[in-house]
Enzyme design. Structure first.
Site, mmCIF file in Angstrom:
data_model
loop_
_atom_site.group_PDB
_atom_site.id
_atom_site.type_symbol
_atom_site.label_atom_id
_atom_site.label_comp_id
_atom_site.label_asym_id
_atom_site.label_seq_id
_atom_site.Cartn_x
_atom_site.Cartn_y
_atom_site.Cartn_z
ATOM 1 N N SER A 153 7.724 29.504 -61.373
ATOM 2 C CA SER A 153 7.038 28.260 -60.988
ATOM 3 C C SER A 153 5.545 28.341 -61.300
ATOM 4 C CB SER A 153 7.206 28.015 -59.481
ATOM 5 O OG SER A 153 8.556 27.781 -59.171
ATOM 6 N N ARG B 55 3.176 26.226 -64.227
ATOM 7 C CA ARG B 55 2.013 25.450 -63.789
ATOM 8 C C ARG B 55 0.725 25.971 -64.408
ATOM 9 N NH1 ARG B 55 6.063 24.942 -60.186
ATOM 10 N NH2 ARG B 55 6.136 23.196 -58.714
ATOM 11 N N GLY C 246 14.335 22.440 -65.607
ATOM 12 C CA GLY C 246 14.112 21.270 -64.756
ATOM 13 C C GLY C 246 12.656 21.124 -64.360
ATOM 14 N N ARG D 169 21.137 16.242 -65.153
ATOM 15 C CA ARG D 169 20.401 16.380 -63.882
ATOM 16 C C ARG D 169 19.672 15.084 -63.518
ATOM 17 N NH1 ARG D 169 17.662 22.158 -63.458
ATOM 18 N NH2 ARG D 169 17.485 21.458 -61.308
ATOM 19 N N SER E 32 11.732 18.267 -52.529
ATOM 20 C CA SER E 32 11.665 18.796 -53.900
ATOM 21 C C SER E 32 10.229 19.000 -54.346
ATOM 22 C CB SER E 32 12.373 17.834 -54.858
ATOM 23 O OG SER E 32 12.027 18.152 -56.194
ATOM 24 N N GLN F 147 9.504 19.857 -57.291
ATOM 25 C CA GLN F 147 9.389 19.308 -58.648
ATOM 26 C C GLN F 147 8.986 17.841 -58.587
ATOM 27 O OE1 GLN F 147 13.109 20.221 -60.604
ATOM 28 N NE2 GLN F 147 12.560 22.372 -60.879
ATOM 29 N N ASP G 275 16.444 28.676 -54.136
ATOM 30 C CA ASP G 275 16.958 29.355 -55.335
ATOM 31 C C ASP G 275 17.663 30.668 -55.006
ATOM 32 O OD1 ASP G 275 15.997 27.312 -56.906
ATOM 33 O OD2 ASP G 275 14.143 28.342 -57.461
ATOM 34 N N ARG H 76 25.778 24.687 -57.795
ATOM 35 C CA ARG H 76 25.780 26.077 -57.301
ATOM 36 C C ARG H 76 26.678 26.259 -56.083
ATOM 37 N NH1 ARG H 76 19.411 27.733 -58.424
ATOM 38 N NH2 ARG H 76 19.745 28.217 -60.644
ATOM 39 N N ARG I 15 20.886 32.189 -62.403
ATOM 40 C CA ARG I 15 20.968 32.816 -61.070
ATOM 41 C C ARG I 15 22.416 33.131 -60.669
ATOM 42 N NH1 ARG I 15 15.716 32.799 -60.011
ATOM 43 N NH2 ARG I 15 14.562 30.905 -60.430
HETATM 44 C C1 S3P Z 1 10.786 24.532 -58.562
HETATM 45 C C2 S3P Z 1 11.248 23.835 -57.493
HETATM 46 C C3 S3P Z 1 12.626 23.914 -57.004
HETATM 47 C C4 S3P Z 1 13.359 25.138 -57.552
HETATM 48 C C5 S3P Z 1 13.119 25.336 -59.011
HETATM 49 C C6 S3P Z 1 11.633 25.480 -59.309
HETATM 50 C C7 S3P Z 1 9.375 24.350 -58.981
HETATM 51 O O1 S3P Z 1 13.320 22.755 -57.400
HETATM 52 O O2 S3P Z 1 14.734 25.034 -57.298
HETATM 53 O O3 S3P Z 1 13.792 26.490 -59.466
HETATM 54 O O4 S3P Z 1 8.847 25.173 -59.747
HETATM 55 O O5 S3P Z 1 8.761 23.365 -58.523
HETATM 56 P P1 S3P Z 1 13.263 21.415 -56.467
HETATM 57 O O6 S3P Z 1 11.874 21.247 -56.114
HETATM 58 O O7 S3P Z 1 13.770 20.297 -57.302
HETATM 59 O O8 S3P Z 1 14.145 21.751 -55.315
#
Ligand code: S3P
Length: 429
Positions: free
Chosen positions: A21, A25, A92, A120, A166, A168, A312, A343, A385
């Protein structure tokens, strides 16, 4: 691939690869900042390399000397129109955060990804972005990629309550809000990983966080920084569990990221009676050393606001629970249905093939303890994973071989996973 089975002890110490993550970023903020960003311990795995490639395709100069990644930022609106469709591969995080960043640029663009990405859900990002004035569409009136975004929108701030927990989605909206005139307010459903908020401050921006409420002003600018990426606790998790469930084991994991928004697995291991110790904590870099050793474990319940703090890690926690005494119940984790694969189904189906007794529920798993695992052919479904979890499960198999299909998926987040495991198998000191 034939997995390692029947392992009698794991010993030694590892430094796990950089946090996925934070690596994503750091490329994104480095590209949007003015000046140079230097990133050490960047995760060179498929997902983050796809992010790096995409920013290069949008004109950002990014150098890699094998150690440090240097990003020559070009400012908030300094990305260039790529010549082709942007391809995020399996990531994602890349596609969702990019939607927020591209909403603020002046060119039209299309983003896609692999067959998993194309299934997704993206409405979670597209609907609030449309409320902000962005013109964004999925493939043929669906919410699925390829996603097309029209550039040059005038972006309005919003007040928005996130319907899903989330990071994300939150991060995509934070990026978009940086291009708005005025202040955006986001209210999280549950607190999720806060790496975007931390990095906004680190790059010289302003953001106000009060519990689940986040306020952020538009038209901010960022300055390039030196970033040291800590080890990924989500990668460490596989060896934490291995050290707890393989007999006669002691594993030391160094420089692991310990953001409070990510350490749910440590709390669960403690609740289950596992031998785990966190030492050498560096409060500024939010990292430290974690040591685990073989343990007698008891089942537990995992639900509510801890779920985003270990989302995760649930596949590997499910394996841990098969080796505890008693039942473990995991609830409120319906988000697992829309990860790289479903999952909930993948964990139950594949561990049951190895002899576990796991019942999938709509939003989680019911796991019976004291399972004796045996050989079979299993699949990762192309999910990194799930693949790594199955290799840790195989370590306990005394009877028969374990064959893993689609083992190459581990390179999405941990290309050296099998080599690092070898170090612990052979290092018997
Ligand atoms: C992530 C947020 C999570 C996580 C993903 C990485 C991120 O997803 O499952 O592996 O880097 O912001 P969600 O925020 O959609 O749950």
């Amino acid at each position: 691939m034939k997995l390692k089975t029947n392992i009698k002890s794991l010993k030694g110490s590892l430094s796990v690869p950089g946090d996925k993550s934070i690596s994503h970023r750091s490329i994104m903020f480095g590209s949007l900042a003015q000046g140079t960003t230097r990133i050490s311990h960047f995760l060179r795995a498929d997902d983050c390399l796809d992010t790096l490639k995409i920013f290069r395709e949008m004109g950002i100069k990014i150098e890699d000397d094998g150690q440090v990644i240097t990003v020559h930022g070009n400012g908030m609106k300094g990305l260039k129109n790529p010549e082709k469709v942007l391809d995020v591969g399996n990531s994602g995080t890349t596609i969702r955060l990019l939607m927020g960043i591209l909403a603020g640029q002046d060119f039209d663009v299309t983003i896609t990804g692999d067959s998993s990405i194309q299934k997704r859900p993206m409405n979670r990002v597209m609907l609030p972005l449309r409320e902000m004035g962005v013109s964004i569409e999925g493939n043929q009136d669906t919410e699925f990629p390829p996603i097309s975004i029209k550039g040059g929108a005038s972006i309005s701030p919003i007040q928005y309550q996130l319907p899903v927990a989330s990071a994300q989605v939150k991060s995509a909206l934070l990026f978009a809000s940086l291009f708005a005139d005025g202040e955006t307010t986001l209210i999280e459903k549950e607190n999720t990983r806060n790496h975007t908020e931390v990095m906004i401050k680190q790059f010289g921006g302003e953001i106000e966080v009060n519990g689940k409420e986040i306020k952020i002003k538009g038209n901010q600018t960022f300055t390039g920084q030196d970033i040291v990426v800590p080890g990924d606790i989500s990668s460490a998790a596989f060896f934490l569990v291995a050290g707890l469930i393989v007999p006669n084991s002691r594993i030391v994991l160094k420089n692991v990221g310990l953001s409070q928004t990510r350490t749910g697995i440590i709390d669960v291991i403690k609740n289950m009676g596992g031998n785990i110790e966190v030492t050498d904590v560096d409060k500024i870099n939010e990292s430290g050393t974690i040591t685990v050793s073989s343990s007698e474990l008891v089942g537990t319940e995992i639900s509510g606001d801890i779920i985003p703090r270990l989302i995760d890690e649930i596949p590997i926690i499910a394996l841990l629970a098969t080796q505890a005494t008693g039942q473990t119940v995991i609830k409120d984790a319906e988000e697992l249905r829309v990860k790289e694969t479903d999952r909930i189904k993948a964990v139950a189906d594949e561990l049951n093939k190895l002899g576990a007794t796991i019942t999938p529920t709509e939003d989680g798993l019911i796991i019976e303890g004291n399972a004796t695992l045996k050989g079979n052919t299993v699949t990762s479904y192309g999910d990194h994973r799930i693949g790594m979890m199955l290799q840790i499960a195989a370590l306990l198999v005394e009877d028969g071989d374990v064959i893993l299909e689609k083992s190459e998926a581990v390179s999405v987040s941990y290309p050296n996973f099998f080599d690092d495991l070898d170090v612990l198998v052979s290092d018997k000191k």
